[in-house]
Motif scaffolding. Structure first.
Motif, short mmCIF file in Angstrom:
data_model
loop_
_atom_site.label_atom_id
_atom_site.label_comp_id
_atom_site.label_asym_id
_atom_site.label_seq_id
_atom_site.Cartn_x
_atom_site.Cartn_y
_atom_site.Cartn_z
N ILE A 59 0.82 -1.27 0.09
CA ILE A 59 0.04 0.09 -0.03
C ILE A 59 0.78 1.21 0.02
CG2 ILE A 59 -1.68 1.53 1.19
CD1 ILE A 59 -2.99 -1.10 0.19
N GLY A 60 0.62 2.12 -1.07
CA GLY A 60 1.55 3.32 -0.93
C GLY A 60 1.10 4.09 -2.16
N ASP A 61 1.49 5.43 -2.07
CA ASP A 61 1.22 6.46 -3.24
C ASP A 61 2.66 7.06 -3.94
OD1 ASP A 61 0.62 8.96 -4.63
OD2 ASP A 61 -1.24 8.74 -3.57
N VAL A 62 2.61 6.97 -5.30
CA VAL A 62 3.95 7.52 -5.76
C VAL A 62 4.39 8.92 -5.11
CG1 VAL A 62 3.62 5.92 -7.63
CG2 VAL A 62 2.39 8.25 -7.76
N ARG A 63 3.22 9.42 -4.75
CA ARG A 63 3.54 10.89 -4.06
C ARG A 63 4.52 10.80 -2.66
NH1 ARG A 63 -2.27 14.15 -4.01
NH2 ARG A 63 -2.92 13.64 -6.20
N LEU A 68 7.89 5.01 -1.21
CA LEU A 68 8.35 4.23 -2.61
C LEU A 68 9.93 3.96 -2.59
CD1 LEU A 68 7.06 4.24 -5.43
CD2 LEU A 68 8.13 6.50 -5.66
N SER A 69 10.83 4.63 -1.71
CA SER A 69 11.91 4.18 -1.74
C SER A 69 12.08 2.68 -0.71
CB SER A 69 12.78 5.03 -0.91
OG SER A 69 14.17 4.59 -0.71
N TYR A 70 11.35 2.69 0.21
CA TYR A 70 11.26 1.36 0.94
C TYR A 70 10.75 0.18 0.01
CZ TYR A 70 11.59 3.93 5.42
OH TYR A 70 12.33 4.76 6.44
N ALA A 71 9.78 0.45 -0.75
CA ALA A 71 9.39 -0.42 -1.78
C ALA A 71 10.13 -0.98 -2.86
CB ALA A 71 7.92 -0.06 -2.24
N HIS A 80 5.93 1.76 -14.39
CA HIS A 80 5.22 2.65 -13.70
C HIS A 80 3.97 3.07 -14.38
CE1 HIS A 80 4.15 6.16 -11.54
NE2 HIS A 80 4.60 6.93 -12.46
N ALA A 81 2.98 2.41 -13.93
CA ALA A 81 1.45 2.56 -14.52
C ALA A 81 0.49 3.57 -13.61
CB ALA A 81 0.69 1.15 -14.60
N ALA A 82 0.76 4.02 -12.57
CA ALA A 82 0.05 4.84 -11.75
C ALA A 82 0.00 6.18 -12.17
CB ALA A 82 0.97 4.94 -10.13
N ALA A 83 -1.11 6.74 -12.23
CA ALA A 83 -1.29 8.09 -12.80
C ALA A 83 -2.88 8.41 -12.68
CB ALA A 83 -1.01 8.03 -14.26
N LEU A 84 -2.82 9.80 -12.65
CA LEU A 84 -4.40 10.33 -12.79
C LEU A 84 -4.63 10.25 -14.45
CD1 LEU A 84 -4.72 13.08 -10.07
CD2 LEU A 84 -5.49 10.60 -10.00
N LYS A 85 -5.61 9.67 -14.97
CA LYS A 85 -5.72 9.48 -16.25
C LYS A 85 -6.96 10.14 -16.80
CE LYS A 85 -3.40 4.89 -15.73
NZ LYS A 85 -3.68 4.70 -14.49
N HIS A 86 -7.86 10.43 -16.03
CA HIS A 86 -9.11 10.91 -16.74
C HIS A 86 -9.02 12.28 -16.82
CE1 HIS A 86 -11.92 7.34 -15.86
NE2 HIS A 86 -10.70 6.94 -15.17
N VAL A 87 -9.15 12.72 -18.15
CA VAL A 87 -9.05 13.98 -18.84
C VAL A 87 -10.26 14.96 -17.76
CG1 VAL A 87 -9.78 15.53 -20.58
CG2 VAL A 87 -8.58 13.66 -20.88
N PRO A 88 -11.32 14.71 -17.78
CA PRO A 88 -12.09 15.69 -17.02
C PRO A 88 -11.93 15.80 -15.46
CG PRO A 88 -13.84 14.39 -18.19
CD PRO A 88 -12.34 13.60 -18.26
N ALA A 89 -11.50 14.81 -14.88
CA ALA A 89 -11.18 14.96 -13.30
C ALA A 89 -9.75 15.74 -13.06
CB ALA A 89 -10.71 13.45 -12.92
N GLY A 104 5.00 12.42 -8.77
CA GLY A 104 5.23 11.08 -8.73
C GLY A 104 6.17 10.50 -9.34
N VAL A 105 6.41 11.05 -10.81
CA VAL A 105 7.42 10.57 -11.61
C VAL A 105 8.92 10.85 -11.20
CG1 VAL A 105 8.32 10.92 -14.15
CG2 VAL A 105 5.78 10.35 -13.68
#
Length: 339
Positions: A59-63, A68-71, A80-89, A104-105
């Motif tokens: 459990i973790g967030d790329v932010r 992330l370092s521990y993981a 790296h597939a984690a992202a906010l991807k929805h255009v309206p959001a 995050g990147v």
């Protein structure tokens, strides 16, 4: 490539991330670490993969750079597939898009360098080419960060690259589940514009592109799959046909235009004219080498110089209705899979 290696998949519970996990598991890795912030989706994956003893759930967030370092301890490959991807959001929450898609990147890059990871493959989007929305702009910046990381890393071995996706059919947030729900409930099918075109790829195709990118990557490239192009309206018509054909019911409603949403484009682009000047291709994909790397055909066996032309859903040949129907059937995305 992955045998006896440790692989970390951020966003590993998503449609693409989980398919990457399935793909990587077939290569007998030492361990696969699924990193995401959604405990419910992690629990669902644990049920699917319960026979595997080499999967770890983080459990973790790329932010969160420290988490992330521990993981990342002892990791060889990162997808790296984690992202906010929805255009309206992202349009409505631009600061949040920056935190995940840009900061995050940066966290991924810096922690990967710190841990001397072998390769990092980051997933990008067609929205980065001539971006008109926040999501595309933040993902474009993330691409630039990945491409320049080869200069940033010093003497460390880490190789960074990106893959650009079109729309992934059947993924969470894709239009197909929405259209199917509207049809099944007897509602009008809502299309933002009748002439809108999109690139389309299946979830397995998307995952395989990521694996291929890890194989070919030498540093800073962008990989682009050659994929079908279709009108969104044709997709809606094909799904209505699938409903009537497979469920033997008559759909009595209509397809209605609702208007283009904020930040949405009429067509998408996967490679610009300028990028095509240095691009290479084979029958399945393009490779766009980094500005900063001296790479040519000899660097990528089986690839040749690509023609000088943009790759756009507006100018490239598209599928027509009968072929769209066959595409849905081939990928079992119509109503036949519900029978």
């Amino acid at each position: 490539m992955f045998e006896n290696k440790v692989v970390l998949v951020t966003g590993g519970t998503g449609s693409i991330g989980s398919e990457i996990v399935r793909n990587v598991l077939s290569y007998h890795p030492k361990a696969v670490r699924i990193y995401s912030r959604d405990e419910s989706k992690q629990f669902a994956l644990q049920q699917e993969f319960k026979e595997y003893t080499n999967i770890r759930y983080f459990i973790g967030d790329v932010r969160d750079k420290q988490r992330l370092s521990y993981a990342m301890e002892g990791v060889d490959y990162i997808f790296h597939a984690a992202a906010l991807k929805h255009v309206p959001a992202c349009e409505y929450n631009p600061m949040e898009a920056v935190k995940t898609n840009v900061i995050g990147v940066q966290n991924i890059i810096e922690t990967a360098i710190d841990h001397n990871v072998e390769k990092v493959v980051s997933i990008s989007t067609d929205k980065v080419v001539n971006p008109t929305n926040t999501m595309g702009a933040t993902k474009l910046l993330s691409e630039r960060l990945i491409s320049s990381a080869s200069l940033y890393k010093g003497a460390k071995r880490t190789v960074f690259s990106c893959v650009r996706f079109g729309n992934v059919m059947g993924s969470r947030g894709s239009v197909i589940p929405l259209f199917k729900e509207q049809i099944a409930r007897g509602m009008p099918v809502t299309v933002t514009h009748n002439e809108m075109t999109r690139f389309m790829m299946s979830i397995p195709q998307a995952a395989q592109l990521v694996i291929d990118a890890a194989k070919y990557a030498q540093g800073g490239e962008v990989f682009v799959l050659k994929m079908p192009i279709l009108k969104i309206r044709d997709l809606a018509v094909a799904l209505i046909d699938s409903y009537e054909k497979n469920l033997h019911k008559t759909y009595k409603n209509e397809i209605i235009e609702t208007g283009i949403r904020p930040g949405e484009k009429m067509y998408e682009e996967l490679m610009t004219l300028d990028e095509s000047e240095r691009a290479l291709e084979n029958d399945k994909m393009y490779i766009i080498p980094s500005f900063f790397q001296s790479q040519n055909e000899a660097s990528y066996p089986g690839f040749v110089k690509a023609p000088y032309q943009e790759y756009s859903s507006h100018t490239a040949p598209r599928l027509y209705l009968e072929d769209v129907k066959l595409l849905l059937e081939k990928n079992r995305l119509g109503f036949e899979c519900d029978v």
